[in-house]
Design an enzyme around this catalytic site. Sequence first.
Site, PDB file in Angstrom:
ATOM      1  N   GLU A   1     -75.087  69.331  22.932  1.00 25.37           N
ATOM      2  CA  GLU A   1     -75.930  68.280  22.360  1.00 25.37           C
ATOM      3  C   GLU A   1     -76.345  67.273  23.419  1.00 25.37           C
ATOM      4  OE1 GLU A   1     -73.982  66.511  18.989  1.00 25.37           O
ATOM      5  OE2 GLU A   1     -74.214  68.313  17.776  1.00 25.37           O
TER       6      GLU A   1
ATOM      7  N   GLU B   1     -74.073  74.646  15.264  1.00 20.05           N
ATOM      8  CA  GLU B   1     -73.085  73.688  14.755  1.00 20.05           C
ATOM      9  C   GLU B   1     -73.685  72.908  13.602  1.00 20.05           C
ATOM     10  OE1 GLU B   1     -70.980  71.044  17.656  1.00 20.05           O
ATOM     11  OE2 GLU B   1     -71.379  69.498  16.151  1.00 20.05           O
TER      12      GLU B   1
HETATM   13  C1  IDC Z   1     -66.374  65.241  16.771  1.00 23.78           C
HETATM   14  C2  IDC Z   1     -65.044  65.614  16.189  1.00 23.78           C
HETATM   15  C3  IDC Z   1     -64.118  64.432  16.251  1.00 23.78           C
HETATM   16  C4  IDC Z   1     -64.073  63.926  17.688  1.00 23.78           C
HETATM   17  C5  IDC Z   1     -65.482  63.616  18.173  1.00 23.78           C
HETATM   18  C6  IDC Z   1     -65.527  63.147  19.613  1.00 23.78           C
HETATM   19  O1  IDC Z   1     -65.209  66.078  14.880  1.00 23.78           O
HETATM   20  O2  IDC Z   1     -62.835  64.794  15.815  1.00 23.78           O
HETATM   21  O3  IDC Z   1     -63.279  62.761  17.735  1.00 23.78           O
HETATM   22  O4  IDC Z   1     -66.260  64.766  18.075  1.00 23.78           O
HETATM   23  O5  IDC Z   1     -65.142  64.139  20.477  1.00 23.78           O
HETATM   24  C7  IDC Z   1     -71.195  66.652  17.013  1.00 23.78           C
HETATM   25  C8  IDC Z   1     -70.480  67.203  18.173  1.00 23.78           C
HETATM   26  C9  IDC Z   1     -69.014  67.379  17.859  1.00 23.78           C
HETATM   27  C10 IDC Z   1     -68.505  66.262  16.994  1.00 23.78           C
HETATM   28  C11 IDC Z   1     -69.224  66.383  15.659  1.00 23.78           C
HETATM   29  C12 IDC Z   1     -68.728  65.407  14.584  1.00 23.78           C
HETATM   30  O6  IDC Z   1     -71.031  68.380  18.672  1.00 23.78           O
HETATM   31  O7  IDC Z   1     -68.319  67.414  19.075  1.00 23.78           O
HETATM   32  O8  IDC Z   1     -67.136  66.426  16.798  1.00 23.78           O
HETATM   33  N1  IDC Z   1     -70.623  66.224  15.882  1.00 23.78           N
HETATM   34  O9  IDC Z   1     -68.878  64.097  15.004  1.00 23.78           O
HETATM   35  N2  IDC Z   1     -72.482  66.481  16.911  1.00 23.78           N
HETATM   36  C13 IDC Z   1     -72.750  65.890  15.749  1.00 23.78           C
HETATM   37  C14 IDC Z   1     -71.573  65.718  15.066  1.00 23.78           C
END
Ligand code: IDC
Length: 516
Positions: free
Chosen positions: A354, A442
């Site tokens: 992302e 995702e």
């Molecule tokens: C989130 C995880 C969370 C973590 C955070 C930071 O769910 O536990 O603390 O990242 O690392 C994304 C990302 C993905 C995110 C997810 C939800 O690709 O890494 O995971 N998210 O926030 N993009 C949109 C949402």
Amino acid sequence: MLPPRFRRTALAVALCLLLTLLPTTARAAFSDVAPGSWYEDAVTQMEAKNILNGYADGTFRPNQTISAAEFVTIAARQAGLAPVAGQTNHWAAGHLEAARLAGWYDWDEIPPTGQTFDQPISRQLAVKILMAALLPDATGDYATQAPKIQDLADLDGRYYNPVFAAYAAGIAAGDQFGCFRPKNGLSRAEACTLFLRAGLPSSPVKPDPTPTPPATVRGGVSENGWLQVKGTQLCNQAGQPVLLRGMSTHGLHWFGSFASAQSIQNTAARGANLFRVAMYTGEGGYLSQPAAVKAQLIAAVDAAIQADLYVIIDWHILSDGNPAAHTDQAVAFFTEMAQRYGDNPAVLFEICNEPNGNITWSGNVKPYAQRVVSAIRAYAPRSIILVGSPTWSQDIHQAAADPLQGDNLMYTLHFYAGTHGAWLRQRADQALAQGLPLFVSEWGTSRADGSGGVYLAESRQWLDFLESRGISWANWSLCDKAETSAALKPGTSPYKVWTDSDLTPSGQFVFSRLQS
Ligand code: IDC
């Protein structure tokens, strides 16, 4: 732990060896580990593998009672479990937190707030952690093992399984009275012999006991073969449209245990034909500890291949928003991965999860993608490559206006059902109409922060949309973190077959969709 007659035998053997082999140069690694002591061998071997540390004064203090922090740290080192951010400043907080999150023990057994970190660990808890860390699949049945333990009444029920398994495996044994003394502590030397009996690692990666994978997966690699993109549609080797659906891991360096062979097989058995291995680059991930995280990734990819799943290798940039900041590292990494997996039809390459921050498609992401795609193509001429776009892979319209050249390239679209709605679906339709192949590598049932909800009605709307347009997807995420996007309830073991009651509302929704 060893009965005295074995100690004497061990001592005699050690002494003989010493006298015959090392008459003049015998020297223990620590000043207080006497050559020939019954624990010398264990301590020396573990020190040589970098699993054990002594104290700053050069002593090992073998007779000192081992603390919870010391025991868990040794277990984590031996299992190759990387530390994560701890909740306190204690020296062992990172290993303890990683071990707790991996499900080796429960919150109440060693609270992450730290008040018992430096207290003696009980023998029953020590054995539980040791078995979870090193021999998670070992079992021992009550009928055979219980009679060996004279003080069974002192053993708390929650420790039956690991203690019986440890007895069955010859790792734990009673004292001269046949007693296990579950609530007592154990000395540092005793702990070392336990660890040694559980087996020293040959590599820093946790050996993942491989369960028998299902022979073929519905819609899996053995059925569909090499993938290809025709127009905007992902197709199988025969040129028919194919839909890949499955789970993404959470961050491999945090929740890598849920990329175990058992977890992957569970995912396949519940209807997935796709598995995404999310390797964070920042946030303590690959760029901070490349060798360890890459080894985890390879183990996960191999396990997914074994299970007949398609598998995505995800370069998970997130807090490090501009992928072009680490182009050289990405080129080196994907070159190696393409050399390794470029001839395997199961593997897809996702080169930037992302992109985000103050960047554009044409100015930053596209030039990055051109370099990484050409590095991959040197060894993986036909593999599917997935490319992200700015604003957390929502700016597909920028990519649609200025796409990359080349075949078998797809563009990722990410959404979270509690945050993103109809406007993003419209954007997807426009991009498709412009000829941009899309892949939802995702998405979550939660808000974009991974929490809130769950938003199941919105999720259903999204999945109906995707599937009506032939768009493949992977759900975030296969882990037991206490957040609504996680598919598993906190404390679920990654090393067992899951039941429906292990699934969160999100997990139930997603896995039932995968079954349909
Ligand atoms: C989130 C995880 C969370 C973590 C955070 C930071 O769910 O536990 O603390 O990242 O690392 C994304 C990302 C993905 C995110 C997810 C939800 O690709 O890494 O995971 N998210 O926030 N993009 C949109 C949402």
